[in-house]
Design a protein around this motif. Structure first.
Motif, PDB file in Angstrom:
ATOM      1  N   ARG A  89      44.817  -2.554  45.180  1.00 22.09           N
ATOM      2  CA  ARG A  89      44.103  -1.336  45.607  1.00 22.09           C
ATOM      3  C   ARG A  89      42.724  -1.639  46.165  1.00 22.09           C
ATOM      4  O   ARG A  89      41.775  -0.893  45.936  1.00 22.09           O
ATOM      5  N   TYR A 102      36.921   8.017  40.391  1.00 19.77           N
ATOM      6  CA  TYR A 102      38.243   7.507  40.009  1.00 19.77           C
ATOM      7  C   TYR A 102      39.263   8.635  39.870  1.00 19.77           C
ATOM      8  O   TYR A 102      40.375   8.560  40.409  1.00 19.77           O
ATOM      9  N   TYR A 152      53.603   2.133  35.402  1.00 18.72           N
ATOM     10  CA  TYR A 152      53.545   2.251  36.858  1.00 18.72           C
ATOM     11  C   TYR A 152      54.922   2.583  37.423  1.00 18.72           C
ATOM     12  O   TYR A 152      55.211   2.305  38.591  1.00 18.72           O
ATOM     13  N   HIS A 185      51.307   7.655  31.573  1.00 15.38           N
ATOM     14  CA  HIS A 185      50.098   7.089  32.197  1.00 15.38           C
ATOM     15  C   HIS A 185      49.514   8.034  33.244  1.00 15.38           C
ATOM     16  O   HIS A 185      48.333   8.008  33.557  1.00 15.38           O
ATOM     17  N   GLU A 252      37.975   7.862  28.122  1.00 16.23           N
ATOM     18  CA  GLU A 252      37.596   6.812  29.088  1.00 16.23           C
ATOM     19  C   GLU A 252      36.614   7.328  30.127  1.00 16.23           C
ATOM     20  O   GLU A 252      35.572   6.724  30.366  1.00 16.23           O
ATOM     21  N   ASN A 326      43.934  -4.465  35.312  1.00 22.59           N
ATOM     22  CA  ASN A 326      44.779  -3.541  36.077  1.00 22.59           C
ATOM     23  C   ASN A 326      44.288  -3.521  37.522  1.00 22.59           C
ATOM     24  O   ASN A 326      43.170  -3.936  37.800  1.00 22.59           O
ATOM     25  N   SER A 329      40.943  -0.037  38.028  1.00 18.66           N
ATOM     26  CA  SER A 329      39.620   0.101  37.423  1.00 18.66           C
ATOM     27  C   SER A 329      39.078  -1.190  36.832  1.00 18.66           C
ATOM     28  O   SER A 329      37.916  -1.237  36.423  1.00 18.66           O
TER      29      SER A 329
END
Ligand code: IZC
Ligand code: ZN
Length: 425
Positions: A89, A102, A152, A185, A252, A326, A329
């Motif tokens: 990404r 984000y 994912y 997720h 988070e 990941n 982030s």
């Protein structure tokens, strides 16, 4: 009588055994037992001797490793990674630079959902090859135990495909892998208007996951625009009733109360905690839930705010650290860099940092009795570092300080280079 060992590490300048009972909580994180001029003997992959290098002079061994006065510690434990995914990404870094948050990127169908698209398209073989590449790199940085999450796929086939990649790596890779099902997720586009149906669909997968032993933990992203505290509670309660241990991505980005929920549910770990409330911190300190902090995420998302590690430790909590590896982030496999961030941004002292990447990280994934300590009888997961003392690693940042890694007594990395080969079946 002369003692004989398979492998003997001699001339250790500083040996950190991380000896103790249970996770290190609060004040206990500040006390480190340091052995100087030490030696470690290994037989059958396990620690068989810990003592003075002088005493070891009379021992015989098949392999003698001279630590040259350097630091020796347990293999590091990384308790929170999103190891298996396709694509990358880097294009989102430009958006982040322009100030797009984000959660806004996610709302636009990017972020996690962009990785979901790529992961759905990838074959199991492609995912395996890529995950192994990242895992080899973690090992080369001194990490010998790693937790890996799915999340994912957000559909049955892809979630199982990710978990099967973890299982194949469990069977062949030197690193010990602990698997977590993170089907919750994000909300996939096809369930945008009925997230509860999506969560039920993910819960129905648990029977297959259990039958095929594909995961031991269940996790959820409890966050604004993702899953609410109420949804997280009922999802994790259902997982617990099936016998899974649970974890939460809690507070988070925005403070929702995920920390309190983790304690209420007896979660093994509560992860992130950037927005944890005073009450959440107090409850965490009074519980057995490990606080897993991921400062790489605050750093990479360009946030001013970091988890309140000092307050957590002063309150008596057991704090662990992780990369959160990941593609969005926190794209780094380097737990040593996270140790530097913990010093600079979380104001943790070196003694606390070492507990956080060994024993406490092991307890965060239910491996407290197997990993994270150098004690007689335990698996010999050991790192020899090219540094003079334990405070040096958080200090000298951004590079790899590994000299040698032993996994279950075998040398798997030499001079920072891994030749880890695993049979691909
Ligand atoms: O791919 O963005 N926070 N999940 C929750 C992540 C970060 C991983 C990602
Ligand atoms: Zn995560």
């Amino acid at each position: 009588m002369t003692r004989h060992f398979d492998t003997l590490i001699v001339n250790i300048g500083q040996l950190l055994t991380m000896e103790g009972d249970g996770p290190a909580k609060g004040e206990q994180m500040k006390a480190l037992l340091l052995l100087e001029h030490a030696a470690v003997g290994i037989n059958d992959g396990k620690i068989a001797f810990i003592g003075k290098s002088e005493e070891a002079k009379s021992f015989h061994a098949n392999i003698v490793i001279d630590a040259n006065g350097k630091l020796v510690t347990p293999g590091l434990v990384d308790p929170h990674t999103h190891l298996v995914f396709a694509g990358s990404r880097e294009h989102e870094l430009t958006l982040k630079q322009q100030g797009v948050p984000y959660l806004e990127i996610l709302k636009r169908g990017g972020g996690i959902l962009s990785t979901v698209q790529a992961t759905r398209k990838a074959s199991e073989e492609e995912l395996f090859t890529k995950a192994k590449f990242h895992l080899d790199r973690m090992l080369s940085y001194g990490v010998t135990t790693v937790e890996a999450k799915s999340g994912y796929g957000l559909d049955e086939d892809t979630e199982l495909k990710q978990l099967r990649v973890v299982k194949r790596l469990q069977n062949g890779h030197p690193v010990d892998l602990i698997s977590t099902f993170l089907g919750a997720h994000a909300i996939p586009p096809e369930y945008k208007n009925n997230p509860d149906d999506f969560l039920e669909k993910m819960l129905r997968l648990l029977d297959t996951i259990q039958k095929e032993k594909l995961a031991e933990f269940v996790d959820i992203f409890c966050e604004t625009g993702v899953f609410t505290v109420e949804q997280s509670r009922s999802f994790l309660q259902a997982a617990k009733s099936k016998g899974f241990d649970v974890k939460i991505h809690a507070d988070e980005i925005e403070p929702l109360g995920g920390t309190e929920l983790a304690v209420e549910l007896g979660a093994v770990s509560s992860d992130h905690l950037v927005g944890a409330s005073d009450d959440g911190i107090a409850r965490l300190a009074g519980s057995d839930t490990i606080a897993v902090l991921l400062p790489g995420t605050s750093f990479y998302l360009g946030k001013e705010k970091y988890a309140r590690a000092r307050e957590m430790i002063e309150a008596g909590a057991a704090v662990a650290l992780s990369t959160d590896f990941n593609p969005g982030s926190s794209p780094t496999e380097n737990l040593q860099f996270i140790m530097s961030l913990a010093a600079l941004k979380l104001k943790m002292i070196p003694e606390e940092i070492w507990h956080a990447v060994t024993v406490n990280a092991a307890y965060a994934i239910n491996r407290g009795e197997e990993a994270g300590r150098i004690v007689i009888g335990r698996k010999a997961d050991i790192v020899i570092w090219d540094v003079p003392n334990y405070a040096y690693i958080p200090y000298h940042y951004g590079v790899n300080h590994v000299n040698t890694v032993l996994k279950a007594g075998k040398v798997v990395v030499e001079r920072g280079r891994s030749d880890a080969t695993i049979s691909v079946s």
